[in-house]
Design an enzyme around this catalytic site. Structure first.
Site, PDB file in Angstrom:
ATOM      1  CD  GLN A 157      -1.207  18.196 -49.261  1.00 59.29           C
ATOM      2  OE1 GLN A 157      -0.456  18.696 -48.443  1.00 59.29           O
ATOM      3  NE2 GLN A 157      -0.776  17.369 -50.205  1.00 59.29           N
ATOM      4  CB  CYS A 164       1.199  15.457 -42.768  1.00 57.10           C
ATOM      5  SG  CYS A 164       1.692  17.092 -43.326  1.00 57.10           S
ATOM      6  CG  HIS A 219       7.404  20.913 -48.025  1.00 55.47           C
ATOM      7  ND1 HIS A 219       8.052  19.696 -48.101  1.00 55.47           N
ATOM      8  CD2 HIS A 219       6.067  20.616 -47.926  1.00 55.47           C
ATOM      9  CE1 HIS A 219       7.170  18.726 -48.054  1.00 55.47           C
ATOM     10  NE2 HIS A 219       5.959  19.259 -47.949  1.00 55.47           N
ATOM     11  CB  SER A 226       5.531  24.190 -46.305  1.00 56.87           C
ATOM     12  OG  SER A 226       4.539  23.677 -47.173  1.00 56.87           O
ATOM     13  NE  ARG A 235       8.467  35.282 -45.306  1.00 56.51           N
ATOM     14  CZ  ARG A 235       7.975  34.095 -45.687  1.00 56.51           C
ATOM     15  NH1 ARG A 235       8.483  33.497 -46.749  1.00 56.51           N
ATOM     16  NH2 ARG A 235       6.998  33.529 -45.005  1.00 56.51           N
TER      17      ARG A 235
END
Length: 380
Positions: free
Chosen positions: A150, A365, A335, A234, A207
């Protein structure tokens, strides 16, 4: 009377960072917590739930063997309540919601729980592929021996749409800024269900003070001269979320005011090499099903798997950037794969309620080149 599927409750744990506050919690127990919190907040009898549809991606180890079923047993729910676990990669719990809503709309069920879990600290990314791979030689031959990575796909998307590293890092920094502002404003408070004895009481991944200048020092993660790195991707996370789906009639009988109506859902396939562009056609498809235009939608939740994904979505759809992920996204908030669809929907619905937004769209996605898109409508 036409049946409607409505969401009457939506809640989630705070999202823990890798090896953070939730790392020692078994996924079944983390799931049980949100299931029981759903009962506590609605007053329903768990015995009346006709099915639990639970998303989970890495179905191995602590998350193996139909984790949805073991979650409700861990919650102490009646053993007569069934459950199933679904895997549509990152969209697993968004698909769980789609399945739940479809079952209610069809008349098969009157009350279903949808949600998901992922404790990536205990079940690392890719663990389910140990000793093998899901793509056969035929698939590799079809796609020129692509690695189906990915991160490489995210790099390809950045190149195709011409995104610079600075653009990606500016988007990532904004995600943290928006998430921090949302935390400070209490935007997540009503939806969170912290575990007793297990801080955090807020999402751990934010953060504060992230800037493009700070992100510039991070090395590319996938290609030596690439633009994708840990700071604009993510976060690896732990979390769980749950939604209660029923009919408008059943909700009225139970005295539960609906939060939102399930307006339409869509799922589509796309090029598995680019892999993460599916939200673009999925958005077009779900809007067509809902009978709406993009301008009708007041808020979009587009999962921030990598910064290049929502930026490509914006470029292709022409959507208003101000309506995109207004509370930050997965770059800042994390995530937890199998939970993320339900986490995003929970954030979306509560944001719509807080700001009187009639229509919201969520799209995700997914590995392998698929994508889910869902439209929900606020109910006054």
């Amino acid at each position: 009377m036409t049946r409607e599927a409505v969401i009457v409750a939506a809640l989630r744990t705070p999202v823990g960072k890798r090896n953070g506050a939730l790392a020692d919690v078994h996924p079944g127990d983390l799931s049980a917590h949100v299931l029981n919190e759903l009962v506590a907040r609605t007053g329903i009898d768990p015995a009346d739930v006709e099915d639990v549809v639970w998303g989970c991606v890495s179905q191995i180890g602590d998350q193996s063997g139909n984790i949805g079923r073991y979650a409700l047993l861990a919650a102490g729910w009646p053993q007569t309540v069934p459950a199933t676990t679904v895997n549509r990669a990152c969209g697993s719990s968004q698909q769980a919601l789609d399945f739940a809503a479809q079952a209610v709309l069809s008349g098969q069920y009157d009350m279903v729980v949808a949600g998901g879990v992922e404790v990536m600290s205990r079940v690392p990314l890719g663990a389910a592929r140990t000793g093998g791979a899901p793509w056969s030689p035929s698939v590799l031959e079809r796609y020129d021996n692509f690695s189906f990575n990915q991160g490489i796909s995210a790099e390809k998307i950045a190149r195709k749409w011409g995104f610079s590293r600075l653009q990606l890092d500016e988007f990532a920094s904004l995600s943290h800024e928006l998430a921090a502002a949302a935390q400070d404003a209490g935007a997540f408070d009503a939806q969170l269900a912290p575990l007793p004895g297990h801080p955090p009481r807020a999402d751990e991944g934010v953060r504060r003070g992230t800037t493009p200048e700070k992100l510039a020092g991070l090395k590319p993660s996938f290609e030596e001269d690439g633009v994708i790195h840990a700071g604009n991707a993510s976060q690896i996370s732990d979390g769980a979320a749950a939604l209660l789906v029923t009919t408008r009639t059943k909700a009225r009988a139970l005295g539960l005011p609906p939060l939102a109506r399930y307006r339409a859902g869509a799922v589509t396939g796309a090029d598995p090499v680019l892999m993460l562009t599916g939200p673009i056609p999925a958005t077009e498809q779900v809007l067509r099903k809902a009978g709406l235009a993009l301008d009708d939608i007041g808020v979009y939740e587009v999962n921030e798997a990598f910064a290049s994904i929502p930026l490509a979505w914006l470029a292709e759809t022409g959507a208003d950037p101000a309506r995109l992920n207004p509370l930050g996204g997965a770059i800042a908030l994390g995530h937890p794969l199998g939970a993320s669809g339900a986490v995003l929907m929970t954030r979306l619905i509560h944001h719509m309620r807080d700001h009187g937004i009639r229509y919201g769209l969520q799209t995700m996605c997914e590995g392998g080149g698929t994508a889910n898109a869902t439209v929900v409508e606020l109910i006054d």
